[in-house]
Design an enzyme around this catalytic site. Structure first.
Site, short mmCIF file in Angstrom:
data_model
loop_
_atom_site.label_atom_id
_atom_site.label_comp_id
_atom_site.label_asym_id
_atom_site.label_seq_id
_atom_site.Cartn_x
_atom_site.Cartn_y
_atom_site.Cartn_z
N SER A 1 8.01 10.51 -2.13
CA SER A 1 7.52 11.70 -1.42
C SER A 1 6.69 11.30 -0.21
O SER A 1 6.61 12.05 0.77
CB SER A 1 6.70 12.58 -2.37
OG SER A 1 5.59 11.87 -2.90
N HIS B 1 0.32 4.29 -2.68
CA HIS B 1 0.00 5.67 -2.28
C HIS B 1 1.12 6.63 -2.69
O HIS B 1 0.85 7.81 -2.92
CB HIS B 1 -0.24 5.74 -0.78
CG HIS B 1 -1.60 5.26 -0.38
ND1 HIS B 1 -2.42 5.93 0.50
CD2 HIS B 1 -2.29 4.15 -0.75
CE1 HIS B 1 -3.55 5.27 0.66
NE2 HIS B 1 -3.49 4.17 -0.08
N ASP B 2 2.33 6.15 -2.78
CA ASP B 2 3.43 6.99 -3.25
C ASP B 2 3.26 7.32 -4.72
O ASP B 2 3.37 8.48 -5.13
CB ASP B 2 4.76 6.29 -3.01
CG ASP B 2 5.95 7.13 -3.43
OD1 ASP B 2 5.93 8.35 -3.17
OD2 ASP B 2 6.90 6.58 -4.01
N HIS C 1 -6.00 -5.90 -2.45
CA HIS C 1 -6.78 -6.02 -1.21
C HIS C 1 -7.03 -7.48 -0.84
O HIS C 1 -7.77 -7.75 0.11
CB HIS C 1 -8.11 -5.27 -1.34
CG HIS C 1 -7.97 -3.79 -1.20
ND1 HIS C 1 -9.03 -2.92 -1.27
CD2 HIS C 1 -6.88 -3.02 -0.98
CE1 HIS C 1 -8.61 -1.68 -1.11
NE2 HIS C 1 -7.30 -1.71 -0.93
N ASP D 1 -10.20 -9.65 2.91
CA ASP D 1 -10.81 -10.86 2.36
C ASP D 1 -10.60 -11.98 3.38
O ASP D 1 -9.94 -11.77 4.41
CB ASP D 1 -10.28 -11.17 0.95
CG ASP D 1 -8.98 -11.96 0.92
OD1 ASP D 1 -8.35 -12.17 1.98
OD2 ASP D 1 -8.56 -12.36 -0.18
N ARG E 1 0.83 -1.21 0.00
CA ARG E 1 0.00 0.00 0.00
C ARG E 1 0.86 1.26 0.00
O ARG E 1 0.50 2.28 -0.61
CB ARG E 1 -0.91 -0.03 1.23
CG ARG E 1 -1.95 1.07 1.28
CD ARG E 1 -3.00 0.78 2.34
NE ARG E 1 -3.95 1.87 2.46
CZ ARG E 1 -4.09 2.64 3.54
NH1 ARG E 1 -3.33 2.42 4.61
NH2 ARG E 1 -4.97 3.61 3.57
N GLY F 1 5.40 10.98 -9.68
CA GLY F 1 4.64 9.87 -9.11
C GLY F 1 5.43 9.06 -8.12
O GLY F 1 5.46 9.37 -6.93
N ASN G 1 -3.97 8.71 4.51
CA ASN G 1 -2.75 8.11 5.05
C ASN G 1 -2.62 8.23 6.57
O ASN G 1 -1.98 7.38 7.20
CB ASN G 1 -1.52 8.79 4.42
CG ASN G 1 -1.53 8.72 2.91
OD1 ASN G 1 -2.08 7.80 2.32
ND2 ASN G 1 -0.91 9.70 2.27
#
Length: 332
Positions: free
Chosen positions: A89, A71-72, A206, A251, A67, A85, A107
């Site tokens: 960061s 998200h980065d 997920h 799941d 994850r 992208g 986050n």
């Protein structure tokens, strides 16, 4: 005979149009899976060792590291320079000059794994000072986490450099929300150069990990497209008020990378609104069914989409820097 799902780039077609996608192509062309072969030959083994150690202590950490990469890469991807992208960061702490992404809505008190990246970076700095970027560590750690939990492997293209800034505002704008419906998800991924197959395949991440109560409370108590028995089970974990950080698995097998996530969607047992949106009478239903029935197809497409996502506008060449401490910009 090779499986029809074995990774091959001969017919691998990137979704492309306009300058944005030209920039992705130009940047990713500078990346190479052998980037550290001579400058830091033990880099990949060091990252793998750190990931395996962390995941063996807590399987959930594998999902957290995956994850972290996601998200980065998604933040700032739609903006021109100097915002990019997959640039690490996400790892930068707040400073006097900018508010970082760690405390952005999607986050804050949710993203994990920073300490694992710190530990790996420290070992790499001892081996090869100022050579391996934090962005590459995050990308490789995501791959190694998936493999550690039984998922597919892929060659991570390397040579990313690290950003010198971050944007909490942009993180709030760019990161997909667990409350998004299908049109919003499709648009969000399209903004990153990712198509609907990428959306469904990457959402399959997920299949590992957990989510906090506040992210699925609305679906648990208000959704009409949820299995009643499943909703009742969730209500025992997630009350109407309080218990915001209570965890539920995404799941039934949260420590194993498999296709159970898609099996759940077909049964209206998706945990998040954004999960079930993929199987809700829309354009992604057929692909969900395919992945549910053919796990190998999911693994194949997931690996391809992870490579594609990892190539979102990286800093290369003389852009950015190689941070010595992943949480801080180098100041010379």
């Amino acid at each position: 005979m090779a499986s029809k799902y074995s990774l091959s780039f001969k017919n691998f077609n990137f979704f492309s149009s306009g300058l944005f996608f030209l920039l992705i192509s130009m940047a990713s062309a500078k990346l190479s899976s052998n980037f550290y072969a001579t400058t830091c030959p033990k880099a990949l083994a060091t990252i793998k060792s750190g990931v395996n150690s962390a995941v063996s202590k807590e399987a959930r950490m594998g999902a957290s590291l995956l994850r972290l990469h996601f998200h980065d890469c998604f933040v700032n991807a739609s903006l021109p320079c100097p915002f990019f992208g997959c640039d690490a960061s996400i790892l930068l702490d707040d400073t006097a000059s900018f508010k970082g992404e760690q405390k952005a809505g999607p986050n804050n008190k949710s993203l994990r794994g920073y300490e694992v990246i710190d530990s790996i970076k420290s070992k790499l700095e001892s081996l090869c000072p100022a050579v391996v970027s934090c962005a590459d560590i995050v990308a490789v750690a995501a791959r190694d986490s998936v493999v550690a939990l039984g998922g597919p492997s892929w060659k991570v293209r390397l040579g990313r450099r690290d950003s010198t800034t971050a944007s909490r505002t942009q993180a709030n704008l760019d990161t997909p929300s667990p409350l998004m419906d299908l049109p919003a998800l499709i648009n969000n991924f399209k903004n990153q150069g990712l198509n609907q197959k990428d959306l469904v395949a990457l959402s399959g991440g997920h299949t590992i990990g957990f989510a906090q109560c506040f992210t699925f409370r609305n679906r648990t108590y208000s959704a009409t497209n949820i299995d009643p028995t499943f909703a009742k089970q969730l209500q025992e974990t997630c009350p109407r008020t309080g218990g915001n950080t209570n965890l539920a698995p995404l799941d039934p097998t949260p420590a194993t990378f498999d296709s159970a996530y898609f099996n759940n969607l077909v049964k209206q047992r998706g945990l998040l609104i954004s999960d079930q949106a993929l199987f809700s009478g829309g354009s992604t239903d057929d692909l969900v069914k395919t992945y549910s029935s053919y796990p190998e197809a999911f693994s194949y497409d997931f690996a391809k989409s992870m490579i594609k996502m990892g190539n979102i506008k990286p800093l290369t060449g003389n852009q950015g820097q190689i941070r010595v401490n992943c949480r801080k910009v180098n100041y010379y």
